[in-house]
Design a protein around this motif. Structure first.
Motif, mmCIF file in Angstrom:
data_model
loop_
_atom_site.group_PDB
_atom_site.id
_atom_site.type_symbol
_atom_site.label_atom_id
_atom_site.label_comp_id
_atom_site.label_asym_id
_atom_site.label_seq_id
_atom_site.Cartn_x
_atom_site.Cartn_y
_atom_site.Cartn_z
ATOM 1 N N ILE A 61 0.849 -1.198 0.000
ATOM 2 C CA ILE A 61 0.000 0.000 0.000
ATOM 3 C C ILE A 61 0.882 1.243 0.000
ATOM 4 O O ILE A 61 0.616 2.213 -0.703
ATOM 5 N N GLN A 62 1.965 1.180 0.804
ATOM 6 C CA GLN A 62 2.845 2.335 0.873
ATOM 7 C C GLN A 62 3.573 2.562 -0.447
ATOM 8 O O GLN A 62 3.946 3.685 -0.768
ATOM 9 N N ALA A 63 3.770 1.496 -1.202
ATOM 10 C CA ALA A 63 4.517 1.635 -2.452
ATOM 11 C C ALA A 63 3.649 2.119 -3.602
ATOM 12 O O ALA A 63 4.142 2.724 -4.546
ATOM 13 N N CYS A 64 2.356 1.841 -3.547
ATOM 14 C CA CYS A 64 1.497 2.115 -4.713
ATOM 15 C C CYS A 64 1.331 3.609 -4.929
ATOM 16 O O CYS A 64 0.845 4.320 -4.062
#
Ligand code: SF4
Ligand code: SF4
Ligand code: SF4
Ligand code: SF4
Lengths: 564, 182
Positions: B119-122
């Motif tokens: 989620i943090q990467a998207c």
């Protein structure tokens, strides 16, 4: 007789309509199984509402509409649903689509039918009923008919399309000859729903029996409808062109007929509207022409979902038949297989052979003779559109009104260089549509990305503010404590030293506070574990960035290389 | 006469002030060329161009710091568009930046441990889920950037090529067999 108008271009291909009008419409026998696609109309596919193994009655809803532009799908006969799965359908891509398989029980038992007396009903109630009955345009575009009845502007002319201009197809002709009364009743329902006064029924002059039958039915009904005989000219049955011929009004590029106060329905649609309203019957069958390279060309009334192979077998295809075309020879598409099912859009199936339709000679370069432009009913410049489409110059193709092309094939028919022009236009249109969708997706992604950036920024700021507040509170507490300490002792020497110390402390605290406010770093108050975690995450981030930067070089997507 | 003059002067001063205020208050932020470039980039936000997103790449091109052939998701079509926009020559992709077929990410929901790293990467918030709960990709919003694939500690994210369906099928470019003439 009102004055007829004419449109630009048009061609006179051999009509080949005699073959299939020699015998009356025959009801096709019940096939061993029916394959009913859930996408038979323009818009969203219907959603299945039956289970595998369920017994259904004729006319029972098996697929309900999804969204605004959609329609219902019904069981064409009584029997058992044996599968709901992907199956090949009548589509040039040969890709499968969701279908229900129905094994008839032979009883052909109707479910509940709910006839309505439409005169008491409002247009909206009628629209709901038509949507429930799965009524769509039977001329080939299969646009949901309820949508065509709901219009924001006043429609003062209703046009009924009985032109049937494309060669070989005779289903509308036969329907008008045999069921004119039902058609006229259906037209009256449509007229009632639209609230129009004038009704014009356009029929090409090569259908004298249909014209006579319709005229007789109108006389008997005493409705003031007018049958207008129009000259046979392909593609005079295209809605925009029929409107031009009958009223002289041109539907401008990118506009709908309702924008010029006209609405147009096909005769077969009017007939299904009559069955739906006055008999409560859902759309479960249609009249379809089987012609071409067969012994007995004729029209059948067949259930939706009947495999084409069953219908073709009834007409005895000749030995050299090697392919089948759904629709007419000008605009139709080749069937990916002959056992795909009949759908609401199927007006005709032509058995084809090289003898009947000699293969196109190889395409030659365009000599810019402009015969195509003379034939084009949409007043386009097909030679330019071809040039832009074949060189992927879609911007120019749009500028030259590619989307006004109705894919009638008149240009390709007259082209001395035998260039498959329409195929280039279809290619260009679908590329442009796909790019449009991509563009929209990109805009959405940009929006979401910007919002994410904004959110991250905001979170960072909020964190910094919270931290600064904490530090300020701590400094204030310290200053207060120091002030208390300074107030108690009375020694003057010690006093100076102490006050100096307090000042230094206060200055340090202020500097710290300022630093915290300027560069929000929340690392001071963290535990060693938290620090370690942050470092790990930072390292991973750097790694991801590196990986992402050279991902294009890898053959396969970067795997979870740093492990955990 | 004098009053009229005063009125005119007062009006001019007032309007001047309003205009001056408006030019400060409603100043157009950013670089219009960079925005035009950003508009033709595919917005996959994958960072394959070497910049942390499409906008930074657009800024770099606008400043003349980056080449136009660095964005694989945009395809050759994208380079053509950039070349046209900037009035420069088309430039093919380098060896290490070749476009791939479009794909969307898919999370194997049996394996997902709900760590929220993806989620943090998207870059476009296309993954839904909360800590310690199974995560799912919102396929309609996934740009196929692959940024969520490496952070996953249990390797449960795969990129599925977008399948051809009736809803996204396209007519092919006409190809004709030339018949032998005798
Ligand atoms: S008819 Fe054929 S050869 Fe003539 S201008 Fe049109 S495309 Fe070219
Ligand atoms: S296919 Fe299109 S370009 Fe060709 S004649 Fe018909 S409308 Fe005109
Ligand atoms: S490579 Fe990725 S981040 Fe860079 S411009 Fe293209 S889509 Fe955007
Ligand atoms: S889900 Fe994964 S592949 Fe899709 S946009 Fe988000 S990070 Fe990129």
């Amino acid at each position: 007789m009102s004055k007829l108008h004419s449109f630009h271009g048009g061609i006179h291909p051999p009509t080949h309509k005699k073959e299939s009008t020699q015998s009356p419409i025959m009801t096709a026998p019940l096939p061993a199984q029916l394959i009913i696609p859930f996408r038979q109309h323009a818009g969203e596919a219907a959603k299945p509402v039956v289970q595998v193994g369920e017994r259904v009655l004729k006319g029972q809803l098996i697929g309900e509409p999804v969204g605004a532009i959609s329609s219902s799908i019904h069981a064409p006969t009584s029997g058992t649903i044996t599968a709901i799965e992907l199956q090949q359908v009548a589509h040039p891509s040969a890709l499968p689509d969701l279908c229900a398989t129905l094994v008839p029980d032979g009883l052909d038992e109707w479910g509940v039918r709910q006839p309505l007396s439409y005169r008491q009903l409002s247009s909206v109630e009628l629209q709901k009923h038509l949507r429930r009955c799965g009524i769509v345009g039977m001329g080939g575009a299969v646009f949901p008919s309820d949508m065509k009845l709901s219009h924001p502007v006043v429609v003062n002319t209703l046009i009924i399309n009985g032109a049937e201009c494309e060669p070989y197809i005779t289903c509308d002709d036969m329907l008008m000859r045999e069921r004119a009364e039902g058609i006229v009743r259906g037209i009256e329902i449509l007229r009632h729903a639209l609230g129009t006064d004038a009704v014009l029924i356009g029929i090409e002059d090569n259908k004298p029996q249909a014209i006579a039958a319709m005229q007789r039915a109108i006389d008997e009904s005493s409705h003031p409808f007018k049958v207008v005989v129009v000259p046979t000219l392909y593609p005079g049955g295209s809605a925009k062109h029929l409107i031009k011929v009958l009223t002289g009004v041109e539907v401008p590029s990118g506009k709908l007929p309702t924008d010029v106060g006209v609405q147009c329905f096909n005769v077969a649609t009017a007939y299904t509207v009559h069955r739906a309203v006055e008999h409560g019957e859902a759309l479960v069958s249609r009249v379809v022409t089987v012609t071409g390279n067969v012994e007995h060309a004729r029209n059948y009334e067949a259930l939706i979902g009947t495999p084409f192979s069953d219908l073709v077998a009834l007409s005895l295809p000749k030995a050299d038949t090697d392919r089948y075309i759904m629709g007419g020879p000008m605009m139709g598409v080749e069937l990916p297989a002959v056992n795909v099912p009949l759908v609401k859009a199927s007006n005709c199936v032509i058995a084809a052979s090289d003898a009947l339709f000699p293969p196109q000679p190889p395409a030659m370069p365009c000599i810019r003779c402009t015969r195509c432009a003379q034939a084009c009913p949409a007043e386009l410049q097909p030679q330019d559109l071809y040039w832009f489409a074949q060189s992927d110059n879609f911007g120019k193709a749009l500028e030259y009104d590619l989307f006004d092309c109705i894919e009638c094939g008149a240009c390709a028919y007259v082209c001395p260089s035998s260039i498959p022009l329409v195929q280039y236009y279809r290619y260009a249109k679908s590329e442009i549509r796909a790019r449009d969708l991509e563009k929209r997706a990109a805009d959405l992604a940009r929006e979401r990305h910007d919002f994410r950036q904004f959110r991250i920024e905001r979170e960072k700021q909020e964190k910094a503010e919270r931290l600064a507040q904490k530090e300020r509170a701590a400094a204030e507490a310290k200053a207060a404590a120091a002030a208390v300490a300074a107030a108690t002792p009375a020694d003057p020497d010690a006093d100076t030293d102490d006050t100096q110390q307090i000042r230094i402390d206060a200055a340090l605290a202020r500097a710290k506070e300022q630093a915290a406010a300027a560069t929000p770093k929340n690392t001071e108050t963290l535990t060693p574990e938290q620090r370690a975690e942050i470092e790990a995450i930072e390292a991973r981030r750097a790694k991801i960035h590196d990986l992402a930067a050279d991902a294009g070089a890898d053959d396969e997507p970067p795997k979870n290389s740093q492990g955990n | 006469m004098i009053t009229a003059l005063w009125i005119m002067i007062a009006l001019a001063a007032l309007l001047g002030m309003i205009l001056g205020y408006a030019s400060i208050r409603f100043r157009v932020e950013g670089n219009p060329l960079a925005e035009k470039i950003d508009a033709v980039l595919p917005q996959t936000q994958c960072g394959q161009c070497g910049y942390p997103g499409c906008k930074p790449y657009a800024d770099a091109i606008a400043k003349g710091e980056a080449d136009i052939n660095l964005c694989p998701p945009g395809g050759e079509e994208g380079i053509h568009k950039l070349a046209e926009l900037l009035g420069v020559e088309f430039k093919p992709f380098g060896e290490d930046a070749q476009p791939k077929p479009k794909a969307v990410a898919f999370i194997d929901e049996q394996t997902c441990i709900g760590c929220t790293l993806c989620i943090q990467a998207c870059p476009v918030d296309a993954i839904a889920g909360a800590a310690k709960q199974m995560h799912t990709i919102i396929a309609a919003e996934c740009t196929g950037c692959e940024l969520c694939v490496p952070p996953c500690p249990v390797d449960c994210i795969s990129m599925l090529p977008i399948e051809e369906k009736l809803t996204n099928w396209k007519w092919r470019y006409p190809v004709y067999e030339l018949r032998q003439t005798s």
